[in-house]
Write an enzyme that holds these catalytic residues in place. Structure first.
Site, PDB file in Angstrom:
ATOM      1  N   LYS A 160      35.124 -24.554   4.804  1.00  0.00           N
ATOM      2  CA  LYS A 160      33.954 -25.443   4.792  1.00  0.00           C
ATOM      3  C   LYS A 160      34.126 -26.596   5.784  1.00  0.00           C
ATOM      4  CE  LYS A 160      32.057 -23.378   1.166  1.00  0.00           C
ATOM      5  NZ  LYS A 160      30.937 -22.449   1.428  1.00  0.00           N
ATOM      6  N   LEU A 163      26.718 -13.249   2.284  1.00  0.00           N
ATOM      7  CA  LEU A 163      25.676 -14.277   2.354  1.00  0.00           C
ATOM      8  C   LEU A 163      25.843 -15.005   3.689  1.00  0.00           C
ATOM      9  CD1 LEU A 163      26.163 -15.494  -1.324  1.00  0.00           C
ATOM     10  CD2 LEU A 163      24.444 -13.871  -0.479  1.00  0.00           C
TER      11      LEU A 163
END
Length: 504
Positions: free
Chosen positions: A392, A109
């Protein structure tokens, strides 16, 4: 039986709501047709497919009355629906590894930008380890598999309109690698004005400010987009049975041969069509989606679907012990079947946002793991934490750049010299948020093999060859600066105030 005023009011109200719904839907359809009329000829077919998908989602959004789940119906998944990874490992590797790998495609993704880490362009192009980007590491991993086992595992990237151009430019550099790379674009949907429930876009154009009017609708869109672009049929024609789907920023999401064996070795009538890798929750993962049993199906429960009164219960580590890593193994023939039957019922996530100009909008999104309830013989596998290594934030980046991990053929593994398997808890303050600033604060990445916990706040820099052990807290107060000198060894230390070692 007589009707009361309450009954009547209820009936009228429902009828009124139904009319309102129809009105919203008709207005939306008119607006979408107006938008489609502005599409360039070359893009009109894909634009229509995108907006048809959006219409279905919007229709379902208008139908939803109240919370997506009835809390009273939630149960823990049955014991046998989530297998411990050790059990799968004991089954061993596939009898014919090459043949098994040839039934697999890896889908990453790749729709996200690096903006939250202060970078322009696709997140997958951020350097994470010895000058290698997320994309480099992914290509290295798959190439290594293909060479080692003489296999043909393709890499499939799901881009968004935000990442497509930049990603395609960079793919040239992998021309001579032993891995076929396919890309496809996920849909682009119009952002909706919160009050009018109409698109804020005036045309299908994307450039400049017009880009703000559109969004990629979450990774649940992977199934429809894979089918729409023709890649689903192409992979099936090439003999691919399964896709392994994961986020490109999860450096732990490598192809696992034991899980692959578990999938391909089962008899056809008991084929497992969907495996979700889950792992044990820690306090850092309280917001992660979890697997539940709901109306006789395994189902993914996301925090956005939890009624406010139950959020604390959802976050509890005792009731919901596992969370979804978003590493998924999915049967391609099953995706084909469910798409053809329009039977993939993904819960809608309503994501409210405020744009820079102060406009309140909503985005309708779906999650890839939510499809688990639509597949036959779906199950979870409780994998080691090492398969969930997302980057992240700069705190995550510090961990993966450090000597806690060694790099081999694109895969990161915890150093054998680390005495315990858990990763240290790292919290870097606002001065470290952007990657460039983060890098400028370290002359070299500290030795972290014996670190348990690190908190850094304020204007702090690290010299060369610093070593951090145990619990280290470094806090520079506003206006102060702390320079940790080269060669320093900090073990169970709190450093605060102002510290500058000057060369003279």
């Amino acid at each position: 039986m007589s009707l009361t005023v309450g009954d009547l009011a209820g009936g009228v109200m429902t009828e009124f709501q139904e009319k309102l719904r129809q009105q919203h839907e008709e207005s939306m359809h008119r607006e979408l047709e107006t938008l489609l009329a502005t599409a360039k000829e070359a893009e009109s077919e894909i634009s229509r497919k995108d907006l048809d998908g959006f219409k279905k989602l919007f229709h379902r959004f208008l139908q939803v009355k109240g919370p997506a789940v009835d809390w009273a119906k939630i149960n823990r998944p049955p014991e046998d629906s989530i297998l411990p990874y050790q059990k799968i490992q004991m089954e061993g590797l596939p009898d014919d590894i090459t043949a098994s790998l040839n039934q697999l495609a890896v889908v990453k993704l790749n729709g996200g930008l690096g903006t939250s880490m202060g970078c322009k362009g696709p997140k997958s192009l951020i350097s994470v380890r010895s000058e290698s980007t997320f994309l480099d590491l992914t290509v290295q991993q798959i190439e290594h598999l293909n060479k080692t086992f003489n296999a043909d595992v393709p890499l499939v990237l799901m881009n968004s309109f935000n990442t497509d151009d930049d990603t395609k430019k960079i793919l040239q550099k992998y021309k001579h690698h032993r891995v076929k790379i396919h890309t496809f674009n996920q849909s682009r949907y119009p952002r909706i004005h919160k009050e009018s429930l109409l698109p804020i876009a005036r045309s299908m154009a994307l450039g400049g400010e017009a880009g703000e009017a559109w969004y990629p609708p979450g990774h649940g869109d992977v199934y429809a987009s894979l089918a729409n672009c023709g890649l689903l049929d192409r992979l099936l024609a090439e003999g691919k049975e399964y896709i392994f789907v994961s986020n490109i920023d999860n450096l732990g999401a490598t192809v696992d041969l034991a899980i692959l064996r578990h999938l391909v070795s089962r008899p056809a009538d008991r084929r497992c069509e969907f495996i979700m890798e889950v792992t044990d929750k820690t306090r850092a993962d309280v917001k992660g989606g979890t697997l539940i049993q709901y109306e006789d199906h395994l189902r993914l429960l996301e925090i956005a679907q939890v009624p406010k009164a139950h959020v604390d219960e959802f976050k509890s580590v005792t009731k919901f012990k596992i969370f979804n890593t978003n590493n998924l193994w999915v049967s391609l023939p099953a995706v084909k079947r469910l798409q053809a039957q329009n039977a993939m019922d993904l819960e809608i996530i309503v994501n409210p946002k405020t744009l820079d100009g102060g406009l309140n909008i909503i985005q309708l999104e779906t999650a890839v793991g939510a499809a688990i309830k639509s597949f036959n013989n779906a199950m979870g596998v409780n994998v080691p934490r090492s398969r969930f290594l997302p980057v992240k934030t700069s705190s995550d980046l510090l961990l993966v750049m450090s000597n806690l991990y060694s790099l081999d053929a694109g895969s990161l593994t915890m150093s054998r010299r680390r005495q315990f398997p858990s990763t240290p808890h790292v919290k870097l303050g606002g001065s470290f948020t952007k990657v460039q600033e983060f890098l400028s604060r370290f002359e070299s990445i500290p030795d972290m093999l014996e670190l348990d916990h690190l908190t850094v706040s304020g204007d702090v820099t690290f010299g060369k060859n610093v070593s951090l052990k145990g619990t280290v807290i470094i806090i520079a107060n506003h206006g102060d600066r702390i320079d940790i000198p080269a060669g320093a060894m900090l073990e169970n230390k709190i450093v605060s105030g102002n510290l500058r070692i000057l060369d003279h």
